[in-house]
Write a protein that holds these residues in place. Sequence first.
Motif, PDB file in Angstrom:
ATOM      1  N   THR A  87      59.649  74.897  59.817  1.00 49.71           N
ATOM      2  CA  THR A  87      60.655  74.181  59.050  1.00 49.71           C
ATOM      3  C   THR A  87      60.340  72.691  59.093  1.00 49.71           C
ATOM      4  O   THR A  87      59.689  72.207  60.022  1.00 49.71           O
ATOM      5  CB  THR A  87      62.086  74.403  59.591  1.00 49.71           C
ATOM      6  N   ALA A  88      60.803  71.994  58.085  1.00 51.87           N
ATOM      7  CA  ALA A  88      60.609  70.544  58.034  1.00 51.87           C
ATOM      8  C   ALA A  88      61.748  69.919  57.245  1.00 51.87           C
ATOM      9  O   ALA A  88      62.361  70.570  56.395  1.00 51.87           O
ATOM     10  CB  ALA A  88      59.274  70.207  57.387  1.00 51.87           C
ATOM     11  N   ILE A  89      62.009  68.660  57.544  1.00 54.19           N
ATOM     12  CA  ILE A  89      63.028  67.885  56.838  1.00 54.19           C
ATOM     13  C   ILE A  89      62.382  66.586  56.376  1.00 54.19           C
ATOM     14  O   ILE A  89      61.724  65.904  57.155  1.00 54.19           O
ATOM     15  CB  ILE A  89      64.236  67.568  57.735  1.00 54.19           C
ATOM     16  N   ASP A  90      62.572  66.275  55.117  1.00 51.34           N
ATOM     17  CA  ASP A  90      62.139  65.002  54.541  1.00 51.34           C
ATOM     18  C   ASP A  90      63.398  64.359  53.983  1.00 51.34           C
ATOM     19  O   ASP A  90      64.004  64.878  53.037  1.00 51.34           O
ATOM     20  CB  ASP A  90      61.101  65.248  53.433  1.00 51.34           C
ATOM     21  N   ALA A 111      51.739  71.787  60.543  1.00 53.51           N
ATOM     22  CA  ALA A 111      51.967  70.886  59.407  1.00 53.51           C
ATOM     23  C   ALA A 111      51.970  69.452  59.915  1.00 53.51           C
ATOM     24  O   ALA A 111      52.443  69.177  61.018  1.00 53.51           O
ATOM     25  CB  ALA A 111      53.282  71.204  58.727  1.00 53.51           C
ATOM     26  N   SER A 112      51.466  68.566  59.085  1.00 56.59           N
ATOM     27  CA  SER A 112      51.485  67.140  59.404  1.00 56.59           C
ATOM     28  C   SER A 112      52.536  66.458  58.525  1.00 56.59           C
ATOM     29  O   SER A 112      52.971  67.010  57.512  1.00 56.59           O
ATOM     30  CB  SER A 112      50.115  66.522  59.132  1.00 56.59           C
ATOM     31  N   LYS A 113      52.893  65.251  58.910  1.00 50.31           N
ATOM     32  CA  LYS A 113      53.838  64.489  58.091  1.00 50.31           C
ATOM     33  C   LYS A 113      53.256  64.238  56.701  1.00 50.31           C
ATOM     34  O   LYS A 113      53.981  64.258  55.705  1.00 50.31           O
ATOM     35  CB  LYS A 113      54.212  63.177  58.782  1.00 50.31           C
ATOM     36  N   LYS A 114      51.955  64.040  56.631  1.00 45.62           N
ATOM     37  CA  LYS A 114      51.301  63.827  55.338  1.00 45.62           C
ATOM     38  C   LYS A 114      51.447  65.067  54.450  1.00 45.62           C
ATOM     39  O   LYS A 114      51.703  64.957  53.251  1.00 45.62           O
ATOM     40  CB  LYS A 114      49.821  63.490  55.565  1.00 45.62           C
ATOM     41  N   GLN A 115      51.284  66.254  55.030  1.00 46.14           N
ATOM     42  CA  GLN A 115      51.428  67.499  54.265  1.00 46.14           C
ATOM     43  C   GLN A 115      52.866  67.683  53.780  1.00 46.14           C
ATOM     44  O   GLN A 115      53.091  68.112  52.646  1.00 46.14           O
ATOM     45  CB  GLN A 115      51.000  68.693  55.105  1.00 46.14           C
ATOM     46  N   ILE A 116      53.830  67.370  54.629  1.00 45.69           N
ATOM     47  CA  ILE A 116      55.233  67.497  54.225  1.00 45.69           C
ATOM     48  C   ILE A 116      55.567  66.462  53.154  1.00 45.69           C
ATOM     49  O   ILE A 116      56.251  66.767  52.178  1.00 45.69           O
ATOM     50  CB  ILE A 116      56.174  67.392  55.448  1.00 45.69           C
ATOM     51  N   ALA A 117      55.061  65.244  53.289  1.00 45.34           N
ATOM     52  CA  ALA A 117      55.277  64.210  52.270  1.00 45.34           C
ATOM     53  C   ALA A 117      54.718  64.664  50.919  1.00 45.34           C
ATOM     54  O   ALA A 117      55.297  64.383  49.867  1.00 45.34           O
ATOM     55  CB  ALA A 117      54.646  62.896  52.700  1.00 45.34           C
ATOM     56  N   ALA A 118      53.610  65.385  50.937  1.00 45.12           N
ATOM     57  CA  ALA A 118      52.986  65.860  49.697  1.00 45.12           C
ATOM     58  C   ALA A 118      53.859  66.883  48.973  1.00 45.12           C
ATOM     59  O   ALA A 118      53.697  67.094  47.760  1.00 45.12           O
ATOM     60  CB  ALA A 118      51.609  66.452  49.997  1.00 45.12           C
TER      61      ALA A 118
END
Length: 154
Positions: free
Chosen positions: A108-111, A32-39
């Motif tokens: 996992t990701a955190i925004d 995953a990229s930051k752009k994908q998580i931001a989306a």
Amino acid sequence: MMNHPPKRFAIAIVFCVASGGALAKTETCHPASKKQIAALFDRWNDSLKTGDPQKVVANYALRSILLATVSNKPRVSVEDKLDYFKHFLESKPVGTIDFRDIMIECNTAIDAGTYTFKFGDGSTVKARYTFTYVWDGHKWLITSHHSSKMPEGD
């Protein structure tokens, strides 16, 4: 007099404990990229715009928690989240990100950051937020969503 195990037995125990990680299940990490998580915020925000609580709640994992800006009740069940969004969506909210920091780990990701909500009546609320996500093997889902009004106002 104490009975001590032979030294070779003690060494075997140490070896078993030290190599225990070799028996652990290996996890395949979904890239995953930051752009994908931001989306993912955009996906959630777009579901708000539909006015349909079911579409909003579909963004959340079955086992997840919503700590909402305008509710004192932690929302854990699907029914709790549907109830919250049914009422929240009546005010026609649209969110915009003001500041964000995204961290990505294996599946996992955190925004986290700050956002502003504008409502149908023209009012706005600035708030802090944290979304945590998990890759369920098919898509990213929200596992926790915390939002709280800025304590210092505008």
